[in-house]
Design a protein around this motif. Structure first.
Motif, PDB file in Angstrom:
ATOM      1  N   GLU A 260       0.818  -1.240   0.088  1.00 55.38           N
ATOM      2  CA  GLU A 260       0.153  -0.162  -0.005  1.00 55.38           C
ATOM      3  C   GLU A 260       0.809   1.284   0.111  1.00 55.38           C
ATOM      4  O   GLU A 260       0.554   2.205  -0.624  1.00 55.38           O
ATOM      5  CB  GLU A 260      -1.042   0.150   1.188  1.00 55.38           C
ATOM      6  CG  GLU A 260      -1.989   1.355   1.124  1.00 55.38           C
ATOM      7  CD  GLU A 260      -2.840   1.257  -0.049  1.00 55.38           C
ATOM      8  OE1 GLU A 260      -3.514   2.297  -0.088  1.00 55.38           O
ATOM      9  OE2 GLU A 260      -2.996   0.247  -0.715  1.00 55.38           O
ATOM     10  N   ALA A 261       2.030   1.312   0.693  1.00 55.53           N
ATOM     11  CA  ALA A 261       2.993   2.391   0.646  1.00 55.53           C
ATOM     12  C   ALA A 261       3.344   2.748  -0.938  1.00 55.53           C
ATOM     13  O   ALA A 261       3.445   3.997  -1.026  1.00 55.53           O
ATOM     14  CB  ALA A 261       4.122   2.090   1.356  1.00 55.53           C
ATOM     15  N   THR A 262       3.427   1.795  -1.713  1.00 53.86           N
ATOM     16  CA  THR A 262       3.961   2.020  -3.033  1.00 53.86           C
ATOM     17  C   THR A 262       2.618   2.421  -3.820  1.00 53.86           C
ATOM     18  O   THR A 262       2.838   3.547  -4.607  1.00 53.86           O
ATOM     19  CB  THR A 262       4.472   0.780  -3.833  1.00 53.86           C
ATOM     20  OG1 THR A 262       5.324   0.314  -2.924  1.00 53.86           O
ATOM     21  CG2 THR A 262       4.693   1.008  -5.267  1.00 53.86           C
ATOM     22  N   ARG A 263       1.598   2.105  -3.434  1.00 59.32           N
ATOM     23  CA  ARG A 263       0.254   2.777  -4.059  1.00 59.32           C
ATOM     24  C   ARG A 263       0.191   4.117  -3.791  1.00 59.32           C
ATOM     25  O   ARG A 263      -0.018   5.052  -4.449  1.00 59.32           O
ATOM     26  CB  ARG A 263      -1.077   2.039  -3.521  1.00 59.32           C
ATOM     27  CG  ARG A 263      -1.140   0.577  -4.161  1.00 59.32           C
ATOM     28  CD  ARG A 263      -2.512   0.169  -3.836  1.00 59.32           C
ATOM     29  NE  ARG A 263      -2.628  -1.418  -4.222  1.00 59.32           N
ATOM     30  CZ  ARG A 263      -2.565  -2.393  -3.379  1.00 59.32           C
ATOM     31  NH1 ARG A 263      -2.346  -2.035  -2.076  1.00 59.32           N
ATOM     32  NH2 ARG A 263      -2.609  -3.537  -3.843  1.00 59.32           N
ATOM     33  N   LEU A 264       0.280   4.503  -2.384  1.00 60.60           N
ATOM     34  CA  LEU A 264       0.417   5.791  -1.921  1.00 60.60           C
ATOM     35  C   LEU A 264       1.417   6.734  -2.602  1.00 60.60           C
ATOM     36  O   LEU A 264       1.247   7.902  -3.069  1.00 60.60           O
ATOM     37  CB  LEU A 264       0.591   6.105  -0.591  1.00 60.60           C
ATOM     38  CG  LEU A 264      -0.652   5.259   0.407  1.00 60.60           C
ATOM     39  CD1 LEU A 264       0.000   5.499   1.955  1.00 60.60           C
ATOM     40  CD2 LEU A 264      -1.819   6.077   0.313  1.00 60.60           C
ATOM     41  N   LEU A 265       2.564   6.177  -2.888  1.00 63.61           N
ATOM     42  CA  LEU A 265       3.463   6.883  -3.633  1.00 63.61           C
ATOM     43  C   LEU A 265       3.295   7.356  -5.107  1.00 63.61           C
ATOM     44  O   LEU A 265       3.143   8.551  -5.541  1.00 63.61           O
ATOM     45  CB  LEU A 265       5.101   6.276  -3.439  1.00 63.61           C
ATOM     46  CG  LEU A 265       6.271   6.908  -4.033  1.00 63.61           C
ATOM     47  CD1 LEU A 265       7.381   6.184  -3.476  1.00 63.61           C
ATOM     48  CD2 LEU A 265       6.134   6.598  -5.758  1.00 63.61           C
ATOM     49  N   LEU A 266       2.947   6.270  -5.606  1.00 65.82           N
ATOM     50  CA  LEU A 266       2.325   6.425  -6.980  1.00 65.82           C
ATOM     51  C   LEU A 266       1.071   7.442  -7.289  1.00 65.82           C
ATOM     52  O   LEU A 266       1.235   8.183  -8.030  1.00 65.82           O
ATOM     53  CB  LEU A 266       2.012   4.985  -7.626  1.00 65.82           C
ATOM     54  CG  LEU A 266       3.173   4.076  -7.731  1.00 65.82           C
ATOM     55  CD1 LEU A 266       2.388   2.693  -8.239  1.00 65.82           C
ATOM     56  CD2 LEU A 266       4.032   4.440  -8.912  1.00 65.82           C
ATOM     57  N   ALA A 267       0.282   7.142  -6.398  1.00 67.17           N
ATOM     58  CA  ALA A 267      -0.912   8.299  -6.440  1.00 67.17           C
ATOM     59  C   ALA A 267      -0.498   9.520  -6.149  1.00 67.17           C
ATOM     60  O   ALA A 267      -0.779  10.585  -6.846  1.00 67.17           O
ATOM     61  CB  ALA A 267      -1.949   7.595  -5.424  1.00 67.17           C
ATOM     62  N   ASP A 268       0.346   9.814  -5.095  1.00 68.39           N
ATOM     63  CA  ASP A 268       0.723  11.084  -4.761  1.00 68.39           C
ATOM     64  C   ASP A 268       1.537  11.810  -5.937  1.00 68.39           C
ATOM     65  O   ASP A 268       1.574  13.134  -6.081  1.00 68.39           O
ATOM     66  CB  ASP A 268       1.156  11.107  -3.380  1.00 68.39           C
ATOM     67  CG  ASP A 268       1.575  12.640  -2.902  1.00 68.39           C
ATOM     68  OD1 ASP A 268       0.406  13.308  -2.716  1.00 68.39           O
ATOM     69  OD2 ASP A 268       2.529  12.767  -2.365  1.00 68.39           O
ATOM     70  N   GLN A 269       2.181  10.912  -6.676  1.00 67.81           N
ATOM     71  CA  GLN A 269       3.275  11.655  -7.508  1.00 67.81           C
ATOM     72  C   GLN A 269       2.602  11.460  -8.957  1.00 67.81           C
ATOM     73  O   GLN A 269       3.038  11.754 -10.039  1.00 67.81           O
ATOM     74  CB  GLN A 269       4.390  10.526  -7.685  1.00 67.81           C
ATOM     75  CG  GLN A 269       5.326  10.521  -6.384  1.00 67.81           C
ATOM     76  CD  GLN A 269       5.799  12.005  -6.090  1.00 67.81           C
ATOM     77  OE1 GLN A 269       6.407  12.710  -6.910  1.00 67.81           O
ATOM     78  NE2 GLN A 269       5.542  12.349  -4.895  1.00 67.81           N
ATOM     79  N   GLY A 270       1.084  11.183  -9.030  1.00 68.55           N
ATOM     80  CA  GLY A 270       0.306  11.457 -10.168  1.00 68.55           C
ATOM     81  C   GLY A 270       0.651  10.348 -11.173  1.00 68.55           C
ATOM     82  O   GLY A 270       0.388  10.403 -12.537  1.00 68.55           O
ATOM     83  N   GLN A 271       1.211   9.139 -10.662  1.00 71.52           N
ATOM     84  CA  GLN A 271       1.372   8.072 -11.750  1.00 71.52           C
ATOM     85  C   GLN A 271       0.262   7.241 -11.724  1.00 71.52           C
ATOM     86  O   GLN A 271      -0.642   7.124 -10.750  1.00 71.52           O
ATOM     87  CB  GLN A 271       2.547   7.283 -11.216  1.00 71.52           C
ATOM     88  CG  GLN A 271       3.827   8.085 -10.970  1.00 71.52           C
ATOM     89  CD  GLN A 271       4.279   8.553 -12.389  1.00 71.52           C
ATOM     90  OE1 GLN A 271       4.567   7.881 -13.196  1.00 71.52           O
ATOM     91  NE2 GLN A 271       4.383  10.020 -12.237  1.00 71.52           N
TER      92      GLN A 271
END
Length: 216
Positions: free
Chosen positions: A22-33
């Protein structure tokens, strides 16, 4: 359907437990990926083809074109380097590694509770939780009076990992941050970031179970 994990591509990831990345999902989402995510059922996993293709015989699996990477923290750090989320210098990078290892230690303890000792161990775990959270509170207090990120002036991969582990503990023990004003404010600030907020309020996020056995 008996879901044991998910496999994301391209620029995606897979995981053996639904919440492990989930941390990777948070990163991707917050970075607009953007990423795609395919369900891996127990039936698919037991066929062995996907398992045999994984370096350590387990998910997560990250794939971006021809590049394939395994292990959730390796994936998180790879994305951090690509998106300049690894601190401003070598010293900050080392501190972020330290924080991320601290988050991982807590995640392992949480996993043992959820999958091995939930009924008998939950009360004792929650009682001991302040001692586990105190180091993160102290680190925040030392960085711009608790008004910034866990290290430095910019968000990092460790912030996403810390935010995730705080989210799951707020489900387990809703009052766990009551005596930690810096952590409580930190969660509120990060949750309010526009792209993160949109992801956290999405149906895909809300419907995803925290843990594979339904305990939380």
């Amino acid at each position: 359907m008996d879901v044991i994990g998910t496999y994301f591509q391209p620029g995606g990831l897979g995981l053996f437990l639904p919440g492990r990345c989930e941390a990777t999902r948070l990163l991707l989402a917050d970075q607009g990926q953007e990423w795609t995510e395919d369900v891996v059922t127990r039936e698919i996993w037991q066929k062995g083809d996907l398992k045999n293709s994984c370096v350590f015989g387990q998910l997560p699996r990250f794939q971006d074109g021809d590049f394939i990477l395994h292990q959730s923290n390796a994936i998180l750090r790879h994305l951090a380097r690509n998106h300049k989320l690894y601190g401003q210098d070598a010293q900050e990078a080392a501190l972020l590694d330290m924080v991320n290892d601290g988050v991982e230690d807590l995640r392992v303890k949480y996993g043992r509770l959820i999958y091995q000792n939930y009924e008998d161990g939950k009360a004792a775990y929650i009682e001991a939780l302040p001692g586990e959270l105190r180091p993160f509170e102290n680190l925040l207090a030392q960085n711009n009076g608790g008004k910034a990120f866990i290290v430095g002036k910019q968000i990092s991969f460790a912030d996403y990992n810390l935010l995730d582990i705080l989210h799951v503990h707020l489900v387990l023990a809703p009052d766990c941050l009551a005596s930690f004003p810096f952590l409580a404010g930190y969660v509120q600030r990060l949750n309010a970031r526009p792209l993160l907020k949109a992801y956290l309020e999405s149906e895909a996020h809300k419907k995803r179970p925290i843990n594979g056995n339904g305990k939380q």
